[in-house]
Enzyme design. Structure first.
Site, PDB file in Angstrom:
ATOM      1  N   ASP A 139      -6.295  -6.896   4.055  1.00 32.94           N
ATOM      2  CA  ASP A 139      -7.210  -6.791   2.976  1.00 32.94           C
ATOM      3  C   ASP A 139      -8.278  -7.654   2.461  1.00 32.94           C
ATOM      4  O   ASP A 139      -9.320  -7.773   2.602  1.00 32.94           O
ATOM      5  CB  ASP A 139      -7.112  -5.417   2.251  1.00 32.94           C
ATOM      6  CG  ASP A 139      -8.024  -4.812   1.405  1.00 32.94           C
ATOM      7  OD1 ASP A 139      -8.749  -4.486   1.862  1.00 32.94           O
ATOM      8  OD2 ASP A 139      -7.847  -4.658  -0.004  1.00 32.94           O
ATOM      9  N   TYR A 178       1.175  -1.244  -0.121  1.00 36.88           N
ATOM     10  CA  TYR A 178      -0.128  -0.003  -0.091  1.00 36.88           C
ATOM     11  C   TYR A 178       1.207   1.181  -0.013  1.00 36.88           C
ATOM     12  O   TYR A 178       0.512   2.053  -0.263  1.00 36.88           O
ATOM     13  CB  TYR A 178      -0.806  -0.318   1.131  1.00 36.88           C
ATOM     14  CG  TYR A 178      -2.077  -0.806   0.752  1.00 36.88           C
ATOM     15  CD1 TYR A 178      -2.912  -2.062   0.809  1.00 36.88           C
ATOM     16  CD2 TYR A 178      -3.777   0.012   0.928  1.00 36.88           C
ATOM     17  CE1 TYR A 178      -3.862  -2.425   0.464  1.00 36.88           C
ATOM     18  CE2 TYR A 178      -4.704  -0.422   1.146  1.00 36.88           C
ATOM     19  CZ  TYR A 178      -4.740  -2.149   0.845  1.00 36.88           C
ATOM     20  OH  TYR A 178      -6.189  -2.603   0.508  1.00 36.88           O
ATOM     21  N   LYS A 226       3.573 -15.104   2.576  1.00 34.35           N
ATOM     22  CA  LYS A 226       3.312 -16.085   0.757  1.00 34.35           C
ATOM     23  C   LYS A 226       4.803 -16.537   0.888  1.00 34.35           C
ATOM     24  O   LYS A 226       5.574 -15.648   0.128  1.00 34.35           O
ATOM     25  CB  LYS A 226       3.146 -15.265  -0.089  1.00 34.35           C
ATOM     26  CG  LYS A 226       1.570 -15.397  -0.372  1.00 34.35           C
ATOM     27  CD  LYS A 226       0.768 -16.611  -1.377  1.00 34.35           C
ATOM     28  CE  LYS A 226       1.273 -17.205  -2.404  1.00 34.35           C
ATOM     29  NZ  LYS A 226       1.074 -18.199  -3.035  1.00 34.35           N
TER      30      LYS A 226
END
Ligand code: IPM
Ligand code: MG
Length: 373
Positions: free
Chosen positions: A256, A143, A199
């Site tokens: 999110d 972000y 991840k």
């Protein structure tokens, strides 16, 4: 502890003002009936601030947000602002608040109220009794990472269209450790279990995330049971068997996505509150902003159809986390549960069987009545 309770209310766009009006009623009820007093100011954020001032958040409003005990926000955005430049989009107002207040820990509880278990898109037996907490890192990651932008792809003649869009996933170890600590603290107060999602199989930032969360565990919270999961598997597990989780900690972007998925488990996005917390201020209270997880829902704005519960439950989180009023927060949550058990439903909660929905204001009034009962 000082007993002033200063609040900055930023209703924002779309259904934000409607749902926030119901929170004002609840604030008034606690003042009249529980001897609490709140110094409330109101301001603009998002598209309405852009319309009035050409920016989604003025410096004055930013300064007020830094000065109060807690900020209550409704929602930002709407189709009228879709074509604005990125730098002045409504969402930038919210992101600036999060970043400048350094609200790094975003708490998104997903609780399935028994009365709503049949309205979830999943089977009742999968979601009944669900009570999980997603802790989303909120001030870093893709972000905010630099470099970012859209620019000409000068050195690549094979690129049809000739442009490249760039965002950067970047986490420092310190950023990971501080949100991990917040999550471990919460896990300790709950079941003592924490699942961290990233991840690490494809991203270096994910490898660092996993190592740092493990480090905080081993050095500071060995008593909490820590597991790690790839975020894609986490998404699948959330819809397969969500009750295996208690507290989940994850980065900004995965948080999110995963929190929207978790929201739907509970029956409606209109039910989910959130708290965004930063470091303690001089008065010992954390920097804090409370907002519903749902957005501005422009399709139903201004029609009295919106569900005010997520915003009201966000105020319950404010009572608990900013003002140490756990008993009052419990009262408010119990009032919501009672009204739902009585079958009172806004349109989003009607489910396939249908029925007659109540308006936003009626839902607020019923919750007030349940508080008074
Ligand atoms: C959320 C929202 C925001 C986000 C938007 C409105 C910027 O989706 O709070 O989940 O992406 O963080
Ligand atoms: Mg979101």
């Amino acid at each position: 502890m000082p007993d002033s309770h200063s609040l900055l209310i930023l209703p924002g766009d779309g259904i934000g003002p409607e749902v926030m009006a119901e929170v004002r009623k609840v604030i008034g009820w606690f003042e009249d009936n529980r001897g609490l007093s709140f110094a409330v100011e109101q301001g603009l954020v998002g598209g309405c601030a852009y319309d009035a001032h050409g920016t989604p958040l003025t410096d004055e409003t930013m300064a007020r947000a830094q000065a109060v005990d807690a900020v209550l926000l409704g929602a930002v955005g709407g189709p009228a602002y879709d074509d604005l430049d990125f730098s002045v989009k409504p969402e930038r107002g919210l992101l600036r608040l999060r970043k400048e207040m350094d609200l790094f820990a975003n708490l998104r509880p997903a609780q399935c109220f028994d009365a709503l278990a049949d309205f979830s898109s999943l089977k009742r037996e999968v979601v009944a009794g669900l009570d999980i907490l997603i802790v989303r890192e909120l001030t870093s990651g893709v972000y905010f990472g630099e470099p970012r932008g859209i620019h000409a792809d000068d050195n690549n003649p094979d690129n049809e269209g000739g442009r490249v869009g760039v965002n950067t996933q970047r986490y420092t170890s310190g950023e990971i450790r501080r949100v991990a600590r917040a999550a471990f603290d919460l896990a300790k107060k709950r079941s003592g279990r924490l699942c961290s999602m990233e991840k690490a199989n494809v991203m270096e930032s994910g490898v660092l995330w996993r190592e740092e969360v493990q480090w905080v565990h081993d050095n500071e919270y060995p008593e909490v049971e820590l597991t790690h999961m790839y975020a894609d598997n986490g998404a699948m597990q959330l819809v397969r068997n969500p009750r295996q989780f208690d507290v989940i900690v994850t980065d900004n972007l995965f948080g999110d996505l995963l929190s929207d998925a978790a929201a739907m488990l509970t029956g409606s996005l209109g039910m989910l509150p959130s708290a965004s917390l930063g470091a303690p201020m001089a008065n010992g209270r954390p920097k804090a902003l409370y907002e519903p997880v749902h957005g501005s829902a422009p399709d139903i704005a201004g029609q009295g159809k919106a569900n005010p519960i997520a915003c009201i439950l966000s105020f319950a989180m404010c009572l608990r986390y900013s003002f140490d009023k756990g008993a009052e927060a419990d009262m408010l949550e119990a009032a919501v549960e009672k009204v739902l058990a009585e079958g009172v439903r806004t349109a989003d909660l009607l489910g396939p069987k249908g029925g007659t929905p109540v308006s936003t204001a009626e839902m607020g009034d019923r919750i007030i009545a349940a508080l008074s009962a």
